[in-house]
Design an enzyme around this catalytic site. Structure first.
Site, PDB file in Angstrom:
ATOM      1  N   HIS A 158      -8.221 -32.779  -5.587  1.00  0.00           N
ATOM      2  CA  HIS A 158      -8.830 -32.080  -4.298  1.00  0.00           C
ATOM      3  C   HIS A 158      -9.997 -32.796  -4.128  1.00  0.00           C
ATOM      4  CE1 HIS A 158      -5.350 -29.374  -4.919  1.00  0.00           C
ATOM      5  NE2 HIS A 158      -5.674 -29.078  -6.107  1.00  0.00           N
TER       6      HIS A 158
ATOM      7  N   GLU B 275     -11.046 -23.917  -6.372  1.00  0.00           N
ATOM      8  CA  GLU B 275     -10.452 -25.107  -7.405  1.00  0.00           C
ATOM      9  C   GLU B 275     -11.381 -26.179  -7.540  1.00  0.00           C
ATOM     10  OE1 GLU B 275      -6.515 -26.193  -6.972  1.00  0.00           O
ATOM     11  OE2 GLU B 275      -6.628 -27.813  -8.567  1.00  0.00           O
TER      12      GLU B 275
ATOM     13  N   HIS C  60      -7.013 -30.028 -12.584  1.00  0.00           N
ATOM     14  CA  HIS C  60      -6.832 -28.718 -11.616  1.00  0.00           C
ATOM     15  C   HIS C  60      -6.893 -27.585 -11.938  1.00  0.00           C
ATOM     16  CE1 HIS C  60      -4.792 -31.498  -8.482  1.00  0.00           C
ATOM     17  NE2 HIS C  60      -4.828 -32.226  -9.543  1.00  0.00           N
TER      18      HIS C  60
ATOM     19  N   GLU D  57      -3.720 -27.809 -15.900  1.00  0.00           N
ATOM     20  CA  GLU D  57      -4.282 -26.566 -15.078  1.00  0.00           C
ATOM     21  C   GLU D  57      -4.851 -25.875 -15.957  1.00  0.00           C
ATOM     22  OE1 GLU D  57      -3.852 -26.147 -11.913  1.00  0.00           O
ATOM     23  OE2 GLU D  57      -1.962 -27.286 -11.380  1.00  0.00           O
TER      24      GLU D  57
HETATM   25 ZN    ZN Z   1      -4.824 -28.523  -7.527  1.00  0.00          ZN
END
Ligand code: ZN
Length: 593
Positions: A423, A438, A491, A555
């Site tokens: 992102h 995030e 992420h 993640e």
């Molecule tokens: Zn993400």
């Protein structure tokens, strides 16, 4: 970064919560220095015992009306955590919490009487905006209220609570956005789809407590409507969060803020002294100590503090309210070998001292501890040597005293690793508890992973180093054009805000070539952080499907998870996460390249 433990780790021996006295007592084998903080949603007092292990499964005690339960568990490999959770509708005045050590191994946490936030018996569902009230307010306040359409929530009242604010709303629970001005002096809390009740006529208030000077409520937008609470901060070091409570309303409380704490070295029953004395403390010295591994701040009496990274200056900021800098304080003498590049001291206001610390290259800011009431110790860690367990060992012994293992072969090789923080810029990624974004998690972790790899002689390339918009295709191109050996995308995960119970890490790969890399990094994160294991999984994410080298997508936890969000908001924890990721990559390089 090497996980360091005190020479002898402490063990929590026993604990007891006495409901009639609102008092928690506990004893440890070995000395501890507890850290306490009040966290919202649900309101709970969290007491961490660094360097302490429980050595048995967690336990809990159900208490009663205001205090729901007390839980004790192992928060991570080095920290035992005691949580005193309140039932919804209650809060504690953090200034009234007193943590006292009769000895370094015998502690008492005295809570003030919990206060009611909102009587749950009188929850009503009144008409939402645009439905005229039969008792029309005076015309001048109506004139102040612009016509609003499409509201699904109405803001009824704003109340100052012991630890923050309570906004009473009716209708739907609104989406909340918390923002801070560039100069950090102002917080705006926007409630989407919300109209201010015409009956709410007092829209400005001098607060002058908890680091807030003044508040103002405005109808920032009318269609669709947005109601805005603006806080003018007198203490910009305090972060604020806003969360919808269970029964119509929004709780606004600081996320960080040290709680008054005293060291009680007397054994008699004298009344306790609160750390926040009326007379401000004098900061008498700021110096490097213990072989340049600590920055010490000494005062003439107990201190409270808040701390965190100041994004504007990229410095670690320690804010000490009710304190003055002694005229003679100059700060430490720094030279090229010092762990700090710069230390700035300033009398921020008449009674607030701010210390800004800029670490030198390769130095990490560790935890900020309070060895005694009048002494703050900021841990400084040289990250140049990262510990890598030998391939045969599966766990880093927690109390290893040897020098960190170096990486044979790696420093001379030409390994290229692309680190891809997900992102960025206008795309914040997932947004979770308290608006935790995030991007603000994955960018600092990515930068830190790259820096740790560089220090080991690996060429680490970041797809982005700042908040910018970056499509998926260019991320893959960066990896392909640089002939990268490995690609690691970072992420943070999200699920509904109503599922704070979902926490843990997931590691994704696409082609079988990425599986061993995924497994190695995944294992390293589990070992290095103690987070919940949600498994290594295969998925067709663009960046791992279109890269030709072993590629994984991490993640690193849930921004919507109660445990993960709290940890991922903490810069020290993000460094721990980065070190675990870097260690996994280095292990993989050592074994495969
Ligand atoms: Zn993400």
């Amino acid at each position: 970064m090497v996980i360091t433990l005190p020479a002898e780790a402490a063990t929590l021996q026993s604990w007891r919560f006495d409901a009639s006295r609102n008092q928690l007592t506990f004893t440890t084998e070995g000395g501890v220095q507890p850290r306490a903080q009040l966290i919202a949603d649900p309101t709970r007092l969290v007491i961490d015992l660094p360097g302490t292990t429980l050595g048995r499964p967690g336990t809990s005690q159900v208490v009663g009306e205001a205090i729901r339960e007390v839980r004790v568990g192992q928060f991570d490999a080095q920290t035992t955590r005691i949580v005193i959770e309140l039932n919804s509708g209650y809060t504690l005045n953090p200034q009234g919490v007193q943590v006292r050590g009769a000895t370094p191994s015998q502690w008492t946490v005295q809570l003030p009487t919990p206060e009611r936030v909102e009587p749950s018996a009188t929850v009503v569902t009144p008409p939402i905006a645009n439905t005229p009230s039969p008792n029309l307010p005076p015309t001048e306040s109506v004139a102040d209220t612009p016509a609003v359409s499409g509201a699904t929530t109405q803001l009824e009242s704003v109340r100052v609570t012991p630890d923050g604010f309570f906004l009473r709303t009716t209708g739907d629970a609104p989406a909340i956005n918390v923002d801070r001005s560039r100069n950090r002096r102002q917080i705006t809390i926007d409630l989407a789809g919300t109209a201010i009740s015409p009956q709410l006529t007092q829209r400005q208030l001098d607060v002058n407590r908890n680091g807030v000077g003044r508040l103002e409520i405005t109808q920032a937008e009318t269609s669709p409507p947005v109601a805005r609470l603006t806080l003018d901060l007198t203490n910009p070091g305090i972060e604020w969060r806003a969360t919808a409570s269970n029964f119509g309303g929004i709780v606004v409380v600081p996320t960080s803020g040290a709680i008054a704490r005293t060291e009680d070295d007397s054994n008699d029953d004298e009344p306790e002294i609160e750390a926040t004395a009326a007379e401000p403390a004098t900061i008498e010295a700021i110096e490097l100590a213990n072989g340049n591994t600590q920055l010490l701040i000494r005062a003439n009496q107990p201190l409270t503090y808040t701390s965190g990274w100041d994004r504007a200056t990229a410095a670690y900021q320690i804010t000490i309210p009710s304190a003055r800098l002694d005229d003679s304080v100059e700060g430490p003498q720094l030279d090229s070998g010092s762990p700090l590049m710069r230390v700035r001291l300033r009398q921020e206001s008449e009674d607030t001292v701010v210390v800004l610390v800029q670490p030198a290259t390769g130095v990490q800011i560790g935890s900020l501890n309070q060895p005694s009431g009048s002494l703050l110790a900021l841990e400084l860690q040289r990250s140049a040597a990262i510990a890598v367990p030998s391939p045969t060992s599966t766990a880093v012994p927690p109390s290893t005293a040897q020098a960190p293992v170096s990486l044979p072969g790696v420093s001379n090789s030409r390994v290229v690793v692309v680190i891809d923080p997900g992102h960025g810029g206008p795309d914040p990624g997932a947004v979770g508890i308290n608006g935790l974004r995030e991007t603000e998690i994955v960018l600092p972790i990515g930068i830190q992973v790259a820096s740790l790899l560089q220090q080991q002689g690996i060429q680490a390339i970041l797809t982005r180093q700042d908040e910018r918009d970056l499509d998926l295709a260019p991320r893959v191109q960066i990896a392909e054009r640089s002939n990268a050996d490995l690609f690691v995308s970072i992420h943070a995960n999200a699920i509904s805000l109503s599922r704070p119970d979902v926490n843990g890490i997931e590691t994704y790969y696409y082609s079988s070539g990425g599986l061993p890399l995924a497994q190695t990094i995944h294992r390293s994160i589990l070992q290095g952080t103690g987070m919940t294991d949600r498994g290594v999984r295969q998925a067709r994410f663009y960046v791992i499907r279109n890269t030709s080298m072993p590629a994984v997508l991490l993640e690193v936890g849930f921004v919507t998870g109660r445990d993960d969000a709290a940890r991922l908001s903490d810069p020290a924890f993000r460094n721990q996460m980065a070190a675990a990721i870097a260690r996994g990559i280095l292990q993989y390089v050592q074994q495969n390249l």
